[in-house]
Design an enzyme around this catalytic site. Structure first.
Site, mmCIF file in Angstrom:
data_model
loop_
_atom_site.group_PDB
_atom_site.id
_atom_site.type_symbol
_atom_site.label_atom_id
_atom_site.label_comp_id
_atom_site.label_asym_id
_atom_site.label_seq_id
_atom_site.Cartn_x
_atom_site.Cartn_y
_atom_site.Cartn_z
ATOM 1 N N CYS A 193 0.736 -1.346 -0.016
ATOM 2 C CA CYS A 193 -0.022 -0.119 0.154
ATOM 3 C C CYS A 193 0.870 1.349 -0.007
ATOM 4 C CB CYS A 193 -1.055 -0.055 1.190
ATOM 5 S SG CYS A 193 -0.480 -0.669 2.738
ATOM 6 N N ARG A 222 6.794 -10.744 6.120
ATOM 7 C CA ARG A 222 6.611 -10.439 7.321
ATOM 8 C C ARG A 222 7.307 -11.413 8.370
ATOM 9 N NH1 ARG A 222 0.135 -9.834 6.075
ATOM 10 N NH2 ARG A 222 0.348 -8.123 4.501
ATOM 11 N N GLN A 240 1.391 -11.989 -2.943
ATOM 12 C CA GLN A 240 0.011 -11.928 -2.834
ATOM 13 C C GLN A 240 -0.706 -11.306 -3.892
ATOM 14 O OE1 GLN A 240 -1.584 -10.812 1.265
ATOM 15 N NE2 GLN A 240 -1.902 -8.530 0.405
ATOM 16 N N ASP A 242 -2.327 -8.509 -4.565
ATOM 17 C CA ASP A 242 -2.575 -7.489 -3.934
ATOM 18 C C ASP A 242 -3.161 -6.370 -5.027
ATOM 19 O OD1 ASP A 242 -2.718 -5.971 -1.869
ATOM 20 O OD2 ASP A 242 -0.605 -5.395 -1.546
ATOM 21 N N HIS A 244 -4.772 -1.992 -5.052
ATOM 22 C CA HIS A 244 -5.214 -0.842 -4.128
ATOM 23 C C HIS A 244 -6.000 -0.009 -5.261
ATOM 24 C CE1 HIS A 244 -2.161 -2.333 -1.796
ATOM 25 N NE2 HIS A 244 -2.712 -1.890 -0.747
ATOM 26 N N LYS A 323 -12.631 -3.895 7.484
ATOM 27 C CA LYS A 323 -12.470 -4.328 6.349
ATOM 28 C C LYS A 323 -13.496 -5.482 6.193
ATOM 29 C CE LYS A 323 -9.313 -7.793 8.860
ATOM 30 N NZ LYS A 323 -7.852 -8.607 8.765
ATOM 31 N N HIS A 369 -8.088 -1.522 -0.380
ATOM 32 C CA HIS A 369 -6.976 -2.496 -0.479
ATOM 33 C C HIS A 369 -7.907 -3.717 -0.588
ATOM 34 C CE1 HIS A 369 -4.005 -0.065 2.517
ATOM 35 N NE2 HIS A 369 -5.103 0.635 2.624
#
Length: 401
Positions: A193, A222, A240, A242, A244, A323, A369
């Site tokens: 992000c 992570r 991921q 991912d 945005h 979320k 997200h």
């Protein structure tokens, strides 16, 4: 009460101020626990101790290796028999065993928590990625690639350094000196992000450009504790799906509904049933309370209008916004949280993102997200056990040959 137990005291010290601390008593035994506990052990009719595993604990800035004992108790012997039967089937479907026998992936002690995807596993991952990319075109996403490492300054701007630093790998001091160029601290990105905010920020945006949908497959890192690592489902490095979405307030509900439609298309392909959860403001939230309440209201309205089953998961939102979590049910009737749709009013403010509106004034966009599968590594593990290694032809035609 726990003055002689340094582990309990260390755990209590990590609980934020103002958060209720609860203890439960059963006979002479008192335990620090969120609960609930059963009133008395007489309700237990069957007990099975089944696994011992190592777990790492941090106490007084020291890492200690402890032994964790796993057990199962039930209210009847029949329930225990059913549980043993289900556990036996789960062991046969264990993705770690199937992954080894089908040569899907491997791990190595020299890189704990990281997965080596082997050719057969990579073909399945590529099929999943192809499926997503096919829909990216129809849903209006554009793919980008961003750096893996960023300065501490960026993470402070995004709020990750304050709220998420314990989960990040950082490049810092070595022998008392900063050993990297420029004498700065850096962090491997756990999320995309902030990087996507920088892409948005690199030019002045107009309302005509919104919504702007940026997608990325780059690896993320992570810092999971070693005792929590498990096969493909809990790793330190992962990829991921991912994305945005930067949009106006007027556009955000349509964008959230579009994300829910995307989820439905993908999970139908796997034959998964799923439920939706609204995860609300956590205790360590960042930003203005009124914005949080507005964000939660938008998500709740979208869920009500979706016609899907949903429930509230209080306090489990991200630190920057509430979320919608997607929880799938596999062939063993187990539940896995996979997709997520997060509404964020905070990062656009922290990065001072703007767009010029139709009124010729500057406005702050809203950020969504979104991940449909979650991490490719984790969904590979879930699908391996869901199909018991007997893959659909479109995912892995190798078995037919």
């Amino acid at each position: 009460m726990f003055k002689h137990n340094r582990f309990k005291l260390n755990f209590i010290s990590d609980i934020p101020d103002g958060v209720e601390v609860t203890a439960y008593k059963c006979g002479d035994f008192i335990d620090l626990c969120k609960g609930p506990h059963i009133p008395h052990t007489g309700l237990i009719k069957a007990l099975e101790m089944h696994t011992v595993a190592g777990v790492e604990a941090s106490v007084e800035k020291r890492k200690l290796l402890l032994q964790r004992v796993y057990g199962m108790s039930t209210a009847s012997r029949n329930e225990m028999t059913q549980w043993k039967r289900s556990r036996s089937e789960a062991q046969k479907r264990d993705h770690r065993l199937i992954g080894r026998s089908q040569q899907l992936y491997m791990t190595h002690l020299d890189s704990p928590g990281s997965v080596f995807l082997l050719p057969h596993g990579m073909r399945i991952i590529n099929s999943l990625r192809d499926l997503l990319q096919h829909h990216y075109r129809s849903f209006g996403y554009q793919e980008v690639v961003t750096p893996l490492i960023f300065s501490r300054k960026l993470w402070e701007t995004s709020g990750h350094w304050e709220h998420y630093a314990d989960n990040m790998f950082t490049v810092g001091h070595h022998g008392g000196h900063l050993h990297h160029a420029g004498g700065q601290e850096y962090g491997l990105k756990p999320m995309n992000c902030p990087a996507h905010c920088l892409i948005y920020q690199q030019q002045q945006r107009s309302y005509r450009e919104l919504p702007l949908r940026l997608a990325e497959f780059s690896p993320l890192h992570r810092n999971e504790i070693s005792g929590a690592l498990s096969g493909l489902t809990r790793v330190r490095q992962f990829h991921q799906d991912d994305a945005h979405i930067f949009c106006t307030r007027e556009q955000l509900r349509n964008e959230i509904k579009s994300c829910l439609q995307f989820v439905e298309k993908i999970y139908k392909a796997f034959g998964f049933d799923y439920e939706l959860q609204l995860s609300t403001r956590p205790t360590d939230y960042m930003g203005d309370l009124e914005l949080w309440e507005e964000a939660e209201h938008h998500l709740e309205t979208c869920l009500q209008e979706s016609g899907s089953n949903w429930s509230i998961n209080p306090g489990d939102g991200a630190f920057y916004g509430p979320k919608i979590d997607v929880v799938v049910t596999d062939a063993m009737n187990r539940h896995h949280q996979t997709a997520t749709i997060q509404l964020d009013f905070q990062l656009p403010c922290r990065f001072k993102l703007t767009y010029r509106g139709s009124d010729d004034n500057l406005h702050t966009p809203v950020m969504i997200h979104r991940a449909i599968l979650g991490s490719f590594e984790r969904i590979l593990g879930i699908l391996t056990e869901h199909y018991a290694g007997k893959w659909p032809f479109w995912l892995s035609p190798r078995q037919v040959v």
